[in-house]
Design a protein around this motif. Structure first.
Motif, PDB file in Angstrom:
ATOM      1  N   THR A  10      -4.071   3.112  -2.927  1.00  0.00           N
ATOM      2  CA  THR A  10      -3.134   3.046  -4.045  1.00  0.00           C
ATOM      3  C   THR A  10      -2.117   1.964  -3.725  1.00  0.00           C
ATOM      4  O   THR A  10      -1.450   2.018  -2.691  1.00  0.00           O
ATOM      5  CB  THR A  10      -2.429   4.394  -4.255  1.00  0.00           C
ATOM      6  OG1 THR A  10      -3.413   5.412  -4.452  1.00  0.00           O
ATOM      7  CG2 THR A  10      -1.504   4.341  -5.467  1.00  0.00           C
ATOM      8  N   THR A  30       0.836  -1.196   0.000  1.00  0.00           N
ATOM      9  CA  THR A  30       0.000   0.000   0.000  1.00  0.00           C
ATOM     10  C   THR A  30       0.873   1.249   0.000  1.00  0.00           C
ATOM     11  O   THR A  30       1.690   1.438   0.892  1.00  0.00           O
ATOM     12  CB  THR A  30      -0.929   0.000   1.230  1.00  0.00           C
ATOM     13  OG1 THR A  30      -1.696  -1.198   1.234  1.00  0.00           O
ATOM     14  CG2 THR A  30      -1.852   1.189   1.209  1.00  0.00           C
ATOM     15  N   LYS A  41      -3.223   5.875   1.285  1.00  0.00           N
ATOM     16  CA  LYS A  41      -4.553   5.575   1.806  1.00  0.00           C
ATOM     17  C   LYS A  41      -5.271   6.906   2.002  1.00  0.00           C
ATOM     18  O   LYS A  41      -4.681   7.859   2.523  1.00  0.00           O
ATOM     19  CB  LYS A  41      -4.478   4.846   3.141  1.00  0.00           C
ATOM     20  CG  LYS A  41      -3.745   3.547   3.109  1.00  0.00           C
ATOM     21  CD  LYS A  41      -3.640   2.972   4.506  1.00  0.00           C
ATOM     22  CE  LYS A  41      -2.217   2.539   4.747  1.00  0.00           C
ATOM     23  NZ  LYS A  41      -1.974   2.027   6.072  1.00  0.00           N
ATOM     24  N   SER A 101       0.447  -4.227  -9.389  1.00  0.00           N
ATOM     25  CA  SER A 101      -0.774  -4.447 -10.169  1.00  0.00           C
ATOM     26  C   SER A 101      -1.321  -5.857  -9.956  1.00  0.00           C
ATOM     27  O   SER A 101      -2.529  -6.082 -10.044  1.00  0.00           O
ATOM     28  CB  SER A 101      -0.507  -4.203 -11.655  1.00  0.00           C
ATOM     29  OG  SER A 101       0.477  -5.109 -12.132  1.00  0.00           O
ATOM     30  N   SER A 132      -9.065  -6.848  -6.101  1.00  0.00           N
ATOM     31  CA  SER A 132     -10.271  -6.301  -6.729  1.00  0.00           C
ATOM     32  C   SER A 132     -11.390  -7.341  -6.795  1.00  0.00           C
ATOM     33  O   SER A 132     -12.567  -6.988  -6.781  1.00  0.00           O
ATOM     34  CB  SER A 132      -9.960  -5.765  -8.124  1.00  0.00           C
ATOM     35  OG  SER A 132      -9.602  -6.818  -8.991  1.00  0.00           O
ATOM     36  N   TYR A 138      -9.981   4.973  -0.448  1.00  0.00           N
ATOM     37  CA  TYR A 138      -9.156   4.933  -1.651  1.00  0.00           C
ATOM     38  C   TYR A 138      -7.805   4.338  -1.271  1.00  0.00           C
ATOM     39  O   TYR A 138      -7.139   4.836  -0.368  1.00  0.00           O
ATOM     40  CB  TYR A 138      -8.948   6.338  -2.223  1.00  0.00           C
ATOM     41  CG  TYR A 138     -10.215   7.029  -2.644  1.00  0.00           C
ATOM     42  CD1 TYR A 138     -10.690   6.918  -3.938  1.00  0.00           C
ATOM     43  CD2 TYR A 138     -10.937   7.811  -1.743  1.00  0.00           C
ATOM     44  CE1 TYR A 138     -11.848   7.561  -4.331  1.00  0.00           C
ATOM     45  CE2 TYR A 138     -12.103   8.451  -2.116  1.00  0.00           C
ATOM     46  CZ  TYR A 138     -12.551   8.328  -3.421  1.00  0.00           C
ATOM     47  OH  TYR A 138     -13.710   8.957  -3.802  1.00  0.00           O
ATOM     48  N   ARG A 172      -3.251  -5.677  -6.707  1.00  0.00           N
ATOM     49  CA  ARG A 172      -4.480  -4.918  -6.960  1.00  0.00           C
ATOM     50  C   ARG A 172      -5.506  -5.770  -7.690  1.00  0.00           C
ATOM     51  O   ARG A 172      -6.690  -5.766  -7.357  1.00  0.00           O
ATOM     52  CB  ARG A 172      -4.177  -3.648  -7.752  1.00  0.00           C
ATOM     53  CG  ARG A 172      -5.415  -2.796  -7.995  1.00  0.00           C
ATOM     54  CD  ARG A 172      -5.117  -1.513  -8.734  1.00  0.00           C
ATOM     55  NE  ARG A 172      -4.543  -1.776 -10.038  1.00  0.00           N
ATOM     56  CZ  ARG A 172      -3.335  -1.381 -10.446  1.00  0.00           C
ATOM     57  NH1 ARG A 172      -2.569  -0.697  -9.626  1.00  0.00           N
ATOM     58  NH2 ARG A 172      -2.894  -1.650 -11.648  1.00  0.00           N
ATOM     59  N   ILE A 220     -12.127   1.588  -3.124  1.00  0.00           N
ATOM     60  CA  ILE A 220     -11.634   1.929  -4.461  1.00  0.00           C
ATOM     61  C   ILE A 220     -10.137   1.642  -4.490  1.00  0.00           C
ATOM     62  O   ILE A 220      -9.359   2.233  -3.732  1.00  0.00           O
ATOM     63  CB  ILE A 220     -11.917   3.400  -4.794  1.00  0.00           C
ATOM     64  CG1 ILE A 220     -13.425   3.645  -4.740  1.00  0.00           C
ATOM     65  CG2 ILE A 220     -11.343   3.775  -6.148  1.00  0.00           C
ATOM     66  CD1 ILE A 220     -13.819   5.079  -4.643  1.00  0.00           C
ATOM     67  N   LEU A 221      -9.737   0.728  -5.373  1.00  0.00           N
ATOM     68  CA  LEU A 221      -8.334   0.335  -5.503  1.00  0.00           C
ATOM     69  C   LEU A 221      -7.735   1.009  -6.727  1.00  0.00           C
ATOM     70  O   LEU A 221      -8.303   0.959  -7.817  1.00  0.00           O
ATOM     71  CB  LEU A 221      -8.208  -1.188  -5.623  1.00  0.00           C
ATOM     72  CG  LEU A 221      -8.792  -1.984  -4.460  1.00  0.00           C
ATOM     73  CD1 LEU A 221      -8.725  -3.474  -4.766  1.00  0.00           C
ATOM     74  CD2 LEU A 221      -8.074  -1.679  -3.172  1.00  0.00           C
ATOM     75  N   LYS A 222      -6.561   1.581  -6.563  1.00  0.00           N
ATOM     76  CA  LYS A 222      -5.866   2.255  -7.678  1.00  0.00           C
ATOM     77  C   LYS A 222      -4.510   1.634  -7.874  1.00  0.00           C
ATOM     78  O   LYS A 222      -3.906   1.144  -6.983  1.00  0.00           O
ATOM     79  CB  LYS A 222      -5.699   3.739  -7.384  1.00  0.00           C
ATOM     80  CG  LYS A 222      -6.991   4.488  -7.277  1.00  0.00           C
ATOM     81  CD  LYS A 222      -6.696   5.930  -7.008  1.00  0.00           C
ATOM     82  CE  LYS A 222      -7.955   6.734  -6.901  1.00  0.00           C
ATOM     83  NZ  LYS A 222      -7.702   8.131  -6.718  1.00  0.00           N
ATOM     84  N   LYS A 276     -13.263  -7.212  -3.194  1.00  0.00           N
ATOM     85  CA  LYS A 276     -13.585  -5.897  -2.646  1.00  0.00           C
ATOM     86  C   LYS A 276     -14.743  -5.939  -1.646  1.00  0.00           C
ATOM     87  O   LYS A 276     -14.664  -5.346  -0.574  1.00  0.00           O
ATOM     88  CB  LYS A 276     -13.906  -4.925  -3.776  1.00  0.00           C
ATOM     89  CG  LYS A 276     -12.667  -4.396  -4.459  1.00  0.00           C
ATOM     90  CD  LYS A 276     -12.948  -3.658  -5.721  1.00  0.00           C
ATOM     91  CE  LYS A 276     -13.698  -2.390  -5.544  1.00  0.00           C
ATOM     92  NZ  LYS A 276     -13.746  -1.576  -6.770  1.00  0.00           N
ATOM     93  N   ARG A 333     -15.772   6.457   1.620  1.00  0.00           N
ATOM     94  CA  ARG A 333     -15.007   5.868   0.523  1.00  0.00           C
ATOM     95  C   ARG A 333     -13.549   5.721   0.945  1.00  0.00           C
ATOM     96  O   ARG A 333     -12.914   6.691   1.345  1.00  0.00           O
ATOM     97  CB  ARG A 333     -15.091   6.733  -0.721  1.00  0.00           C
ATOM     98  CG  ARG A 333     -16.459   6.772  -1.328  1.00  0.00           C
ATOM     99  CD  ARG A 333     -16.418   7.535  -2.643  1.00  0.00           C
ATOM    100  NE  ARG A 333     -17.735   7.618  -3.206  1.00  0.00           N
ATOM    101  CZ  ARG A 333     -18.509   8.698  -3.164  1.00  0.00           C
ATOM    102  NH1 ARG A 333     -18.067   9.795  -2.582  1.00  0.00           N
ATOM    103  NH2 ARG A 333     -19.698   8.692  -3.694  1.00  0.00           N
TER     104      ARG A 333
END
Length: 105
Positions: free
Chosen positions: A58, A45, A48, A62, A69, A56, A65, A103-105, A72, A54
């Motif tokens: 990051t 991570t 945050k 990948s 996802s 979020y 993530r 929400i995952l970025k 979630k 919400r």
């Protein structure tokens, strides 16, 4: 002089947090800790951010993530379960309550 009712230490701390408007910041930190505990992806991570229900996140990987996802809804429920068991968490706080969306970025 009337006697005041006695408060437990936990209730006194909650009243202090509400009175000095510290509950929102504490709730945010508790949400971040619950994310680390529920996801196990704390070391991946990068950022945050929590606002109006919400969360979020990051992530640096990948692959992680992508795997998270798919989970979630399970992660959101697990985070909220962890928060519900924490005595210092105030779920009625409008700006920093339970996690409604992840929400995952």
């Amino acid at each position: 002089m009337p006697r005041k009712t006695a408060l437990s230490v936990g209730d006194a701390i909650k009243d202090f947090l509400k009175q000095y408007k510290l509950a929102s910041g504490l709730n945010t930190q508790l949400v971040f800790k619950a994310w680390d505990d529920a996801s196990g992806a704390g070391k991946y991570t990068l950022k945050k951010y929590f606002r109006e229900g919400r969360l979020y996140i990051t992530l640096s990987s990948s692959v992680v993530r992508s795997q998270l996802s798919f989970q979630k809804d399970i992660l959101k429920d697990k985070i909220n379960e962890i928060l519900a068991t924490d005595d210092l968490f105030t779920g009625d706080n409008t700006s920093g309550g339970y996690v409604k969306e992840l929400i995952l970025k």
